[in-house]
Design an enzyme around this catalytic site. Structure first.
Site, PDB file in Angstrom:
ATOM      1  N   LYS A   1     -35.998 -29.707 -16.604  1.00 21.56           N
ATOM      2  CA  LYS A   1     -35.778 -30.793 -17.621  1.00 21.56           C
ATOM      3  C   LYS A   1     -36.811 -30.959 -18.506  1.00 21.56           C
ATOM      4  CE  LYS A   1     -33.480 -33.516 -13.611  1.00 21.56           C
ATOM      5  NZ  LYS A   1     -34.420 -33.071 -12.534  1.00 21.56           N
TER       6      LYS A   1
ATOM      7  N   ASP B   1     -33.237 -28.632  -7.843  1.00 20.99           N
ATOM      8  CA  ASP B   1     -33.523 -29.427  -9.059  1.00 20.99           C
ATOM      9  C   ASP B   1     -35.062 -29.794  -9.137  1.00 20.99           C
ATOM     10  OD1 ASP B   1     -31.997 -31.265 -11.120  1.00 20.99           O
ATOM     11  OD2 ASP B   1     -33.546 -32.656 -10.057  1.00 20.99           O
TER      12      ASP B   1
ATOM     13  N   HIS C   1     -34.274 -35.111 -20.124  1.00 15.44           N
ATOM     14  CA  HIS C   1     -34.442 -35.993 -18.834  1.00 15.44           C
ATOM     15  C   HIS C   1     -33.872 -37.306 -19.154  1.00 15.44           C
ATOM     16  CE1 HIS C   1     -37.076 -35.936 -15.134  1.00 15.44           C
ATOM     17  NE2 HIS C   1     -36.220 -36.705 -14.884  1.00 15.44           N
TER      18      HIS C   1
ATOM     19  N   TYR D   1     -42.030 -33.849 -12.436  1.00 15.61           N
ATOM     20  CA  TYR D   1     -42.366 -33.844 -11.004  1.00 15.61           C
ATOM     21  C   TYR D   1     -43.509 -33.323 -10.898  1.00 15.61           C
ATOM     22  CZ  TYR D   1     -37.103 -34.897 -10.970  1.00 15.61           C
ATOM     23  OH  TYR D   1     -35.925 -35.168 -11.215  1.00 15.61           O
TER      24      TYR D   1
HETATM   25  N1  LIG Z   1     -32.591 -37.080 -13.814  1.00 10.86           N
HETATM   26  C1  LIG Z   1     -33.465 -38.248 -13.206  1.00 10.86           C
HETATM   27  O1  LIG Z   1     -33.591 -39.014 -13.887  1.00 10.86           O
HETATM   28  C2  LIG Z   1     -33.967 -38.186 -11.726  1.00 10.86           C
HETATM   29  C3  LIG Z   1     -34.380 -39.452 -11.262  1.00 10.86           C
HETATM   30  C4  LIG Z   1     -34.728 -39.443  -9.978  1.00 10.86           C
HETATM   31  C5  LIG Z   1     -34.284 -38.327  -9.156  1.00 10.86           C
HETATM   32  N2  LIG Z   1     -33.788 -37.240  -9.714  1.00 10.86           N
HETATM   33  C6  LIG Z   1     -33.288 -36.080  -8.676  1.00 10.86           C
HETATM   34  O2  LIG Z   1     -32.688 -36.441  -7.737  1.00 10.86           O
HETATM   35  C7  LIG Z   1     -33.225 -36.210  -6.454  1.00 10.86           C
HETATM   36  C8  LIG Z   1     -32.714 -37.111  -5.221  1.00 10.86           C
HETATM   37  O3  LIG Z   1     -33.088 -38.306  -5.852  1.00 10.86           O
HETATM   38  P1  LIG Z   1     -34.319 -39.427  -5.112  1.00 10.86           P
HETATM   39  O4  LIG Z   1     -35.419 -38.197  -4.798  1.00 10.86           O
HETATM   40  O5  LIG Z   1     -34.483 -40.395  -6.160  1.00 10.86           O
HETATM   41  O6  LIG Z   1     -33.510 -40.069  -4.152  1.00 10.86           O
HETATM   42  P2  LIG Z   1     -32.563 -39.731  -2.602  1.00 10.86           P
HETATM   43  O7  LIG Z   1     -32.241 -38.351  -2.558  1.00 10.86           O
HETATM   44  O8  LIG Z   1     -31.443 -40.684  -2.579  1.00 10.86           O
HETATM   45  O9  LIG Z   1     -33.529 -40.415  -1.203  1.00 10.86           O
HETATM   46  C9  LIG Z   1     -34.917 -39.649  -1.087  1.00 10.86           C
HETATM   47  C10 LIG Z   1     -35.407 -40.345   0.026  1.00 10.86           C
HETATM   48  O10 LIG Z   1     -34.463 -40.875   0.986  1.00 10.86           O
HETATM   49  C11 LIG Z   1     -35.082 -40.237   2.510  1.00 10.86           C
HETATM   50  N3  LIG Z   1     -33.982 -39.414   2.950  1.00 10.86           N
HETATM   51  C12 LIG Z   1     -33.324 -38.180   2.725  1.00 10.86           C
HETATM   52  N4  LIG Z   1     -32.554 -37.938   3.440  1.00 10.86           N
HETATM   53  C13 LIG Z   1     -32.390 -38.944   4.583  1.00 10.86           C
HETATM   54  C14 LIG Z   1     -31.493 -38.813   5.556  1.00 10.86           C
HETATM   55  N5  LIG Z   1     -30.699 -38.137   5.890  1.00 10.86           N
HETATM   56  N6  LIG Z   1     -32.005 -40.087   6.234  1.00 10.86           N
HETATM   57  C15 LIG Z   1     -32.760 -41.269   5.951  1.00 10.86           C
HETATM   58  N7  LIG Z   1     -33.537 -41.018   5.059  1.00 10.86           N
HETATM   59  C16 LIG Z   1     -33.304 -39.840   4.117  1.00 10.86           C
HETATM   60  C17 LIG Z   1     -36.226 -39.445   1.756  1.00 10.86           C
HETATM   61  O11 LIG Z   1     -37.246 -39.365   2.642  1.00 10.86           O
HETATM   62  P3  LIG Z   1     -38.057 -38.095   3.420  1.00 10.86           P
HETATM   63  O12 LIG Z   1     -38.321 -37.082   2.270  1.00 10.86           O
HETATM   64  O13 LIG Z   1     -39.257 -38.684   3.846  1.00 10.86           O
HETATM   65  O14 LIG Z   1     -36.906 -37.558   4.440  1.00 10.86           O
HETATM   66  C18 LIG Z   1     -36.668 -40.082   0.519  1.00 10.86           C
HETATM   67  O15 LIG Z   1     -37.208 -41.112   0.678  1.00 10.86           O
HETATM   68  C19 LIG Z   1     -34.553 -36.009  -6.758  1.00 10.86           C
HETATM   69  O16 LIG Z   1     -35.376 -35.732  -5.909  1.00 10.86           O
HETATM   70  C20 LIG Z   1     -34.675 -35.450  -8.292  1.00 10.86           C
HETATM   71  O17 LIG Z   1     -34.436 -33.876  -7.978  1.00 10.86           O
HETATM   72  C21 LIG Z   1     -33.352 -37.097 -11.085  1.00 10.86           C
END
Ligand SMILES: NC(=O)c1ccc[n+]([C@@H]2O[C@H](COP(=O)([O-])OP(=O)(O)OC[C@H]3O[C@@H](n4cnc5c(N)ncnc54)[C@H](OP(=O)(O)O)[C@@H]3O)[C@@H](O)[C@H]2O)c1
Length: 296
Positions: free
Chosen positions: A91, A61, A124, A66
């Protein structure tokens, strides 16, 4: 809008990271994706995507917002797995809304990715009345029309939205030829968007969960920790499995190899109905953004 027959049997139990959900147009989408937000360093992005693919993820994704499309595309093109076995989502960002602007933004993203097509392209964020007054409806409708054009031209295999509540999807559908196939929303234990989930279930629109771990914030929750301990898993694995068992597609992000692996290792256990219920009931936490009030 054409009346695609609503089918409600597309969400099956998934047993492996290679299992897929099926979108209403028949396109298969790998049941867990790899998130890439906040991986803007080129080397980190390439390494993280290569690691994810080596560990079995087939779904990546990204978004123009980004600012990592070149690295993600490079990783996809150099990973050794044939393109057709990978699923890439992009997006259109808020500053590119509108028909011509969206087509141009897609073209730019595709070039940066170095790909011939994307598997899924999303709006988005919806334009909202707070920022655009009465124009919000036509802006969203024109942006959607551009996505339909990309779909009919064969440049994307599926189209959808992100951060859309039913109010925004309903106005799209007034002029749409097809309804969205996906809605990507912020979703994790403590943040369950019941109204959007019900609407999407009725319309056979697949929900993808962004921030499926609450961007790390849910990992300290004591109730979740207690439940995870029973299954000998981490809280992150519990959150992701809970989402899968709800028929939702999680998109966890990590740059750490052991976490990328851990987040993929969620297919060897089932959460019981009682524990699913207990997770459903944990204390609510606020959403990061409200689509009705954002002005970015
Ligand atoms: N459509 C939208 O508006 C939108 C908005 C936000 C995000 N997104 C998409 O959704 C994806 C995921 O969301 P997100 O990045 O906001 O949050 P997330 O996946 O819920 O959390 C990522 C965070 O958690 C940590 N983490 C990951 N796996 C872990 C584990 N097993 N144990 C402990 N900590 C862990 C990561 O740190 P480390 O990297 O240091 O491991 C990072 O700080 C994004 O990357 C993006 O592709 C879309």
């Amino acid at each position: 809008m054409s009346s695609n027959r609503r089918k409600k049997h597309r969400i099956k139990k998934v047993n492996s990271i290679n299992d897929c959900y099926e979108l209403y147009n028949g396109v298969k989408i790998p049941c867990e994706g790899f998130g890439t937000y906040l991986i803007d360093d080129e080397d980190d992005a390439i390494r993280a995507v290569h690691t994810a693919i080596r560990m079995g993820y087939r779904h990546i994704d990204t978004a123009s917002y980004y600012q990592n499309e070149e690295s993600i595309g490079h990783a996809v093109n150099s990973c050794g797995v044939p393109r057709e076995q990978l699923f890439v989502t992009g997006k259109v960002w808020n500053s590119d809304r509108g028909y011509d602007q969206t087509l141009a933004a897609f073209d730019k993203s595709l070039k940066k990715l170095g790909l011939d097509y994307m598997d899924l392209y999303l709006i988005h964020w919806p334009a909202n009345p707070k920022q655009y007054r009465e124009d919000w409806i036509t802006i969203n409708q024109k942006t959607w029309k551009a996505l339909e054009k990309l779909y009919s031209d064969g440049l994307v295999r599926a189209i959808g939205v992100s951060n859309f509540t039913p109010k925004y999807m309903e106005v799209l559908m007034e002029t749409a030829k097809m309804r969205p196939m996906v809605d990507q929303i912020e979703y994790h234990p403590g943040l369950m968007r019941d109204e959007t989930i019900t609407f999407c279930a009725e319309q056979d629109i697949l929900i993808e969960a962004w921030s499926p771990l609450g961007r790390g914030a849910m990992l300290k929750n004591e109730t979740l920790a207690k439940i995870a301990k029973k299954y000998h898993i981490t809280v992150a694995q519990l959150c992701l499995r809970w989402e899968l068992q709800k028929g939702i597609l999680p998109l966890p992000k990590s740059v750490k190899d052991y976490r990328i692996r851990e987040n993929a290792d969620i297919f060897h256990f089932d959460i019981t109905p009682e524990d699913m219920q207990a997770i459903d009931s944990i204390e609510r936490v606020p959403a990061k953004h409200n689509p009705d009030t954002v002005i970015f």
